[in-house]
Motif scaffolding. Structure first.
Motif, PDB file in Angstrom:
ATOM      1  N   ASP A 129       0.572  -1.406  -0.431  1.00  0.00           N
ATOM      2  CA  ASP A 129      -0.033  -0.074   0.126  1.00  0.00           C
ATOM      3  C   ASP A 129       0.964   1.210   0.150  1.00  0.00           C
ATOM      4  O   ASP A 129       0.235   2.124  -0.312  1.00  0.00           O
ATOM      5  CB  ASP A 129      -0.662   0.021   1.108  1.00  0.00           C
ATOM      6  CG  ASP A 129      -2.200  -0.903   1.053  1.00  0.00           C
ATOM      7  OD1 ASP A 129      -1.919  -1.816   0.264  1.00  0.00           O
ATOM      8  OD2 ASP A 129      -2.579  -1.465   2.251  1.00  0.00           O
ATOM      9  N   HIS A 130       1.837   1.138   0.109  1.00  0.00           N
ATOM     10  CA  HIS A 130       3.277   2.159  -0.454  1.00  0.00           C
ATOM     11  C   HIS A 130       2.762   3.001   1.147  1.00  0.00           C
ATOM     12  O   HIS A 130       3.140   4.364   1.046  1.00  0.00           O
ATOM     13  CB  HIS A 130       3.137   3.068  -0.939  1.00  0.00           C
ATOM     14  CG  HIS A 130       2.818   2.608  -2.400  1.00  0.00           C
ATOM     15  ND1 HIS A 130       4.461   2.177  -3.135  1.00  0.00           N
ATOM     16  CD2 HIS A 130       2.255   2.069  -3.393  1.00  0.00           C
ATOM     17  CE1 HIS A 130       3.603   1.458  -4.077  1.00  0.00           C
ATOM     18  NE2 HIS A 130       2.363   1.845  -4.450  1.00  0.00           N
ATOM     19  N   ASP A 131       2.869   2.196   2.326  1.00  0.00           N
ATOM     20  CA  ASP A 131       1.936   2.773   3.469  1.00  0.00           C
ATOM     21  C   ASP A 131       4.042   3.708   4.421  1.00  0.00           C
ATOM     22  O   ASP A 131       3.655   2.250   5.154  1.00  0.00           O
ATOM     23  CB  ASP A 131       1.346   2.643   3.993  1.00  0.00           C
ATOM     24  CG  ASP A 131       1.343   2.911   5.408  1.00  0.00           C
ATOM     25  OD1 ASP A 131       1.265   4.580   5.955  1.00  0.00           O
ATOM     26  OD2 ASP A 131       0.505   2.642   6.474  1.00  0.00           O
ATOM     27  N   LEU A 132       4.438   4.000   3.749  1.00  0.00           N
ATOM     28  CA  LEU A 132       5.929   3.572   4.716  1.00  0.00           C
ATOM     29  C   LEU A 132       6.458   3.932   5.898  1.00  0.00           C
ATOM     30  O   LEU A 132       6.921   3.125   6.534  1.00  0.00           O
ATOM     31  CB  LEU A 132       6.639   5.163   3.956  1.00  0.00           C
ATOM     32  CG  LEU A 132       7.130   5.312   2.654  1.00  0.00           C
ATOM     33  CD1 LEU A 132       7.655   5.747   2.691  1.00  0.00           C
ATOM     34  CD2 LEU A 132       7.153   3.552   2.365  1.00  0.00           C
ATOM     35  N   ILE A 133       5.286   4.796   6.732  1.00  0.00           N
ATOM     36  CA  ILE A 133       5.341   4.716   8.361  1.00  0.00           C
ATOM     37  C   ILE A 133       4.735   3.358   8.819  1.00  0.00           C
ATOM     38  O   ILE A 133       5.172   2.802   9.755  1.00  0.00           O
ATOM     39  CB  ILE A 133       4.809   6.064   8.666  1.00  0.00           C
ATOM     40  CG1 ILE A 133       5.474   7.721   8.188  1.00  0.00           C
ATOM     41  CG2 ILE A 133       4.895   5.655   9.938  1.00  0.00           C
ATOM     42  CD1 ILE A 133       6.449   7.439   8.548  1.00  0.00           C
ATOM     43  N   GLY A 134       3.662   2.862   8.393  1.00  0.00           N
ATOM     44  CA  GLY A 134       3.042   1.895   8.794  1.00  0.00           C
ATOM     45  C   GLY A 134       4.486   0.855   8.489  1.00  0.00           C
ATOM     46  O   GLY A 134       4.107  -0.041   9.233  1.00  0.00           O
ATOM     47  N   TYR A 135       5.132   0.888   7.155  1.00  0.00           N
ATOM     48  CA  TYR A 135       6.000  -0.449   7.342  1.00  0.00           C
ATOM     49  C   TYR A 135       7.346   0.024   8.163  1.00  0.00           C
ATOM     50  O   TYR A 135       6.841  -1.260   8.979  1.00  0.00           O
ATOM     51  CB  TYR A 135       6.631  -0.138   5.733  1.00  0.00           C
ATOM     52  CG  TYR A 135       7.854  -0.872   5.511  1.00  0.00           C
ATOM     53  CD1 TYR A 135       7.097  -2.299   4.760  1.00  0.00           C
ATOM     54  CD2 TYR A 135       9.080  -0.584   5.966  1.00  0.00           C
ATOM     55  CE1 TYR A 135       8.246  -2.987   4.594  1.00  0.00           C
ATOM     56  CE2 TYR A 135       9.701  -1.471   5.600  1.00  0.00           C
ATOM     57  CZ  TYR A 135       9.474  -2.647   4.573  1.00  0.00           C
ATOM     58  OH  TYR A 135      10.505  -3.991   4.180  1.00  0.00           O
ATOM     59  N   LEU A 136       7.448   0.793   8.908  1.00  0.00           N
ATOM     60  CA  LEU A 136       8.403   0.566   9.494  1.00  0.00           C
ATOM     61  C   LEU A 136       7.975   0.155  11.310  1.00  0.00           C
ATOM     62  O   LEU A 136       8.987  -0.745  11.625  1.00  0.00           O
ATOM     63  CB  LEU A 136       9.125   1.885   9.879  1.00  0.00           C
ATOM     64  CG  LEU A 136      10.414   1.954   8.291  1.00  0.00           C
ATOM     65  CD1 LEU A 136      10.726   4.144   8.647  1.00  0.00           C
ATOM     66  CD2 LEU A 136      11.155   1.380   8.205  1.00  0.00           C
ATOM     67  N   ASP A 137       6.834   0.731  11.386  1.00  0.00           N
ATOM     68  CA  ASP A 137       6.392   0.583  12.459  1.00  0.00           C
ATOM     69  C   ASP A 137       6.686  -0.596  12.547  1.00  0.00           C
ATOM     70  O   ASP A 137       6.418  -1.266  13.613  1.00  0.00           O
ATOM     71  CB  ASP A 137       5.137   1.399  12.806  1.00  0.00           C
ATOM     72  CG  ASP A 137       5.570   3.221  12.753  1.00  0.00           C
ATOM     73  OD1 ASP A 137       6.548   3.547  13.134  1.00  0.00           O
ATOM     74  OD2 ASP A 137       4.197   3.693  13.252  1.00  0.00           O
TER      75      ASP A 137
END
Length: 238
Positions: A129-137
């Motif tokens: 989903d290209h959710d970068l903050i969600g990815y790192l979290d």
């Protein structure tokens, strides 16, 4: 103007400080706050539309994480991570995490390992989903929760600190090239190997995963030019 555009920030001071810190981390990841650049708390506070105090407190939190460093009478400079730093962080993480994965594979209950599957799946979803903050979290939660199964709190703190200091600059560029999904899927592969009780294969997977992450860092630091926000963030006056 990107991550620092008008926010619906909770007015409780402690909560506000945490929210500001979160948005500043997001700006660091995207490249909106640039390595080596100095930013003042009053200037950033104006972008947020709040007073300088919670911004200054949030920046001090980031300084303790090694993400920024105070500059006397000017503000905070975004720290730069060089290739030597990244190599050393990766080496330390490999020395710690690879053997621990083997130990945890042999000792952890199936129930505890299965409890991490939703987090591993969230990493993949965020990458798609290209959710970068969600990815790192989610990535941070997965790795630290997995290590926590060994029962060594200091070890988890150490790896957590290394992860903060070796954050990905220019993660946006990697996402645009679809280079995050293969790394994301390795979390499910690792979990499945651990659930199968194959400690040796799990260690090999973890070694490969850390090497994969290191190569992403290399592409990020060598190839990425930070995107220009629609209204550039104003560095502190020098």
């Amino acid at each position: 103007m990107g991550h620092l555009t008008q926010r619906n920030l909770n007015t409780t001071r402690e909560r506000l400080r945490d929210q500001v810190a979160h948005h500043l981390r997001a700006a660091l990841i995207s490249g909106e706050l640039r390595p080596g650049q100095v930013y003042s708390a009053p200037g950033l506070a104006e972008d947020f539309g709040i007073s300088a105090t919670p911004v200054r407190e949030a920046m001090l939190d980031l300084a303790r994480e090694g993400l920024v460093e105070p500059v006397r009478n000017k503000g905070f400079r975004v720290t730069e991570v060089n290739e030597r730093d990244l190599d050393q962080y990766t080496e330390i993480r490999t020395l710690i995490e690879v053997p621990m994965i083997g130990r945890i594979t042999r000792s952890a209950s199936r129930q505890d390992l299965e409890a991490l599957r939703p987090v591993a799946e969230e990493i993949v979803r965020a990458a798609r989903d290209h959710d970068l903050i969600g990815y790192l979290d989610a990535d941070r939660q997965f790795h630290l929760s997995l290590l926590a199964l060994a029962g060594n709190d200091r070890l988890v703190e150490t790896v957590g600190d290394l992860r903060k200091r070796s954050r990905l600059y220019g993660l946006t560029a990697l996402d645009e090239r679809d280079q995050l999904l293969p790394s994301a899927e390795e979390h499910l592969e690792l979990l499945n190997l651990m659930l199968a009780g194959d400690a040796e294969a799990a260690e090999h997977c973890m070694t490969r995963h850390l090497g994969h992450v290191r190569s992403l860092w290399a592409h990020s630091t060598q190839d990425h030019i930070p995107a220009q926000p629609s209204r550039p963030l104003r560095p502190a006056t020098r």
